[in-house]
Design a protein around this motif. Structure first.
Motif, PDB file in Angstrom:
ATOM      1  N   TRP A  55       0.818  -1.293  -0.057  1.00 16.75           N
ATOM      2  CA  TRP A  55       0.006   0.074  -0.001  1.00 16.75           C
ATOM      3  C   TRP A  55       1.022   1.367   0.066  1.00 16.75           C
ATOM      4  CZ3 TRP A  55      -0.269   4.408   3.360  1.00 16.75           C
ATOM      5  CH2 TRP A  55      -1.523   4.966   2.924  1.00 16.75           C
ATOM      6  N   LEU A  84       1.004   4.503  -2.740  1.00 17.45           N
ATOM      7  CA  LEU A  84       1.003   5.744  -2.305  1.00 17.45           C
ATOM      8  C   LEU A  84       1.917   6.559  -2.872  1.00 17.45           C
ATOM      9  CD1 LEU A  84      -0.651   7.778  -0.739  1.00 17.45           C
ATOM     10  CD2 LEU A  84       1.163   7.301   1.104  1.00 17.45           C
ATOM     11  N   HIS A 126      -7.873   4.949  -1.845  1.00 15.74           N
ATOM     12  CA  HIS A 126      -6.670   4.357  -1.585  1.00 15.74           C
ATOM     13  C   HIS A 126      -6.406   4.389  -0.245  1.00 15.74           C
ATOM     14  CE1 HIS A 126      -2.505   2.545  -1.818  1.00 15.74           C
ATOM     15  NE2 HIS A 126      -2.078   3.325  -1.180  1.00 15.74           N
ATOM     16  N   TYR A 127      -6.723   5.628   0.689  1.00 19.14           N
ATOM     17  CA  TYR A 127      -6.717   5.639   2.155  1.00 19.14           C
ATOM     18  C   TYR A 127      -7.962   4.703   2.605  1.00 19.14           C
ATOM     19  CZ  TYR A 127      -3.183   9.223   2.266  1.00 19.14           C
ATOM     20  OH  TYR A 127      -1.902   9.866   2.224  1.00 19.14           O
ATOM     21  N   SER A 128      -9.105   4.770   1.946  1.00 20.16           N
ATOM     22  CA  SER A 128     -10.315   3.923   2.185  1.00 20.16           C
ATOM     23  C   SER A 128      -9.838   2.519   2.199  1.00 20.16           C
ATOM     24  CB  SER A 128     -11.340   3.930   1.468  1.00 20.16           C
ATOM     25  OG  SER A 128     -12.010   5.418   1.417  1.00 20.16           O
ATOM     26  N   TYR A 136      -6.873   1.268   2.901  1.00 21.38           N
ATOM     27  CA  TYR A 136      -6.170   1.190   4.038  1.00 21.38           C
ATOM     28  C   TYR A 136      -6.848   0.882   5.232  1.00 21.38           C
ATOM     29  CZ  TYR A 136      -2.964   2.246   7.662  1.00 21.38           C
ATOM     30  OH  TYR A 136      -2.546   2.098   8.951  1.00 21.38           O
ATOM     31  N   TYR A 137      -7.954   1.548   5.602  1.00 22.67           N
ATOM     32  CA  TYR A 137      -8.503   1.243   6.798  1.00 22.67           C
ATOM     33  C   TYR A 137      -9.633   0.238   6.808  1.00 22.67           C
ATOM     34  CZ  TYR A 137      -6.629   5.817   8.318  1.00 22.67           C
ATOM     35  OH  TYR A 137      -5.691   6.639   8.693  1.00 22.67           O
ATOM     36  N   ASP A 181      -9.889   4.896  13.771  1.00 19.58           N
ATOM     37  CA  ASP A 181      -9.751   4.728  12.273  1.00 19.58           C
ATOM     38  C   ASP A 181     -10.770   5.494  11.544  1.00 19.58           C
ATOM     39  OD1 ASP A 181      -7.363   3.660  12.532  1.00 19.58           O
ATOM     40  OD2 ASP A 181      -7.767   1.699  11.967  1.00 19.58           O
ATOM     41  N   LEU A 184     -10.516   8.840   8.944  1.00 18.83           N
ATOM     42  CA  LEU A 184     -10.671   8.831   7.612  1.00 18.83           C
ATOM     43  C   LEU A 184     -11.704   9.834   7.427  1.00 18.83           C
ATOM     44  CD1 LEU A 184     -10.676   7.316   4.722  1.00 18.83           C
ATOM     45  CD2 LEU A 184     -12.307   5.808   5.446  1.00 18.83           C
ATOM     46  N   PHE A 226      -2.834  16.319  -0.297  1.00 19.58           N
ATOM     47  CA  PHE A 226      -2.483  15.107  -0.250  1.00 19.58           C
ATOM     48  C   PHE A 226      -0.929  14.967  -0.154  1.00 19.58           C
ATOM     49  CE2 PHE A 226      -7.170  13.427  -1.590  1.00 19.58           C
ATOM     50  CZ  PHE A 226      -7.353  13.125  -0.470  1.00 19.58           C
ATOM     51  N   GLN A 242       4.127  11.761   5.785  1.00 18.44           N
ATOM     52  CA  GLN A 242       4.266  10.566   6.205  1.00 18.44           C
ATOM     53  C   GLN A 242       5.548   9.917   5.675  1.00 18.44           C
ATOM     54  OE1 GLN A 242       0.831   8.626   4.568  1.00 18.44           O
ATOM     55  NE2 GLN A 242       1.349   6.570   5.761  1.00 18.44           N
TER      56      GLN A 242
END
Length: 232
Positions: free
Chosen positions: A15, A19, A50-52, A54-55, A182, A186, A205, A212
């Motif tokens: 992941w 990113l 993509h973040y969704s 991940y969670y 989490d 999000l 972003f 990060q």
């Protein structure tokens, strides 16, 4: 490390690499639209998805092994030292927006004073600034409520340990706390992106990912250095 923890660690590596590729696309978009107030909305939605993802995967991992997820074995020691319930603190989003907005505003202040709209994060409208402030207050309240819930869970488990009672049944509570944290992370990003223009969302972003990447890079260097020191 447990099987589920290892699986999520492997997922996170993949992941994270993806990113990097998405941020490269965002950076290209930002350069192409440097003098434009618009940017491809579909790319913003791709990054949000993509973040969704991940969670979503992290939630499944938490259901299988919440203790492993809470300890975040995929993260560096530095990242874990900055964690709030196995991840970044949601209010970090607002600090990032204020910082990026200030930097861009100062770099283009003469254009803005002449009435020229840059359309970037340094050119947030009064209504956007007001909404960011409102969201920040709402998020702080939700953060505090989840922190209090974690504190109560820890107190409860500590009492059980003191009486040597089985605590397995209480782990379900930790699963719910991780999921709430989490979900807030999000939801905070989603709400912020909704109030930004596509161009501003691209800049947001990029800034978030660069932070990060930077923290993870520093953490990896420090962990390697500690490993070398222990090896001597």
């Amino acid at each position: 490390m447990s099987g589920s923890g290892f699986n999520f660690t492997s997922f996170y590596a993949t992941w994270f690499d993806h990113l990097h590729r998405l941020v490269d696309q965002l950076s290209s978009t930002a350069k192409d639209n440097h003098n434009s107030s618009s940017a491809p909305d579909h790319l913003v939605q791709t990054v949000m998805s993509h973040y969704s993802d991940y969670y979503r995967v992290k939630s499944m991992a938490a259901e299988r092994d919440p203790l492993s997820v809470f300890s975040a074995p995929w993260a560096t020691s530095l990242e874990r030292s900055l964690h709030w319930i196995a991840g970044w603190r949601p209010t970090t989003t607002f600090h990032l927006i204020y910082t990026e907005s200030s930097i861009l505003f100062e770099s283009r202040i003469f254009d803005i004073l002449r009435g020229l709209h840059t359309g970037d994060l340094g050119d947030l409208s009064p209504s956007q600034i007001r909404r960011v402030s409102e969201l920040q207050c709402e998020t702080v309240e939700e953060e505090n409520a989840i922190t209090e819930e974690l504190s109560e869970w820890q107190d409860d488990v500590s009492e059980l340990l003191g009486t040597r009672t089985e605590v397995t049944g209480r782990v379900e509570g930790l699963v719910n706390i991780i999921k709430k944290a989490d979900a807030l992370r999000l939801r905070t990003v989603q709400k912020v992106v909704e109030l930004l223009t596509p161009k501003q969302a691209v800049e947001f972003f990029i800034a978030a990912a660069e932070l990060q990447f930077g923290v993870r890079g520093w953490g990896l260097d420090q962990d390697r250095q500690r490993g070398n020191d222990r090896g001597h």
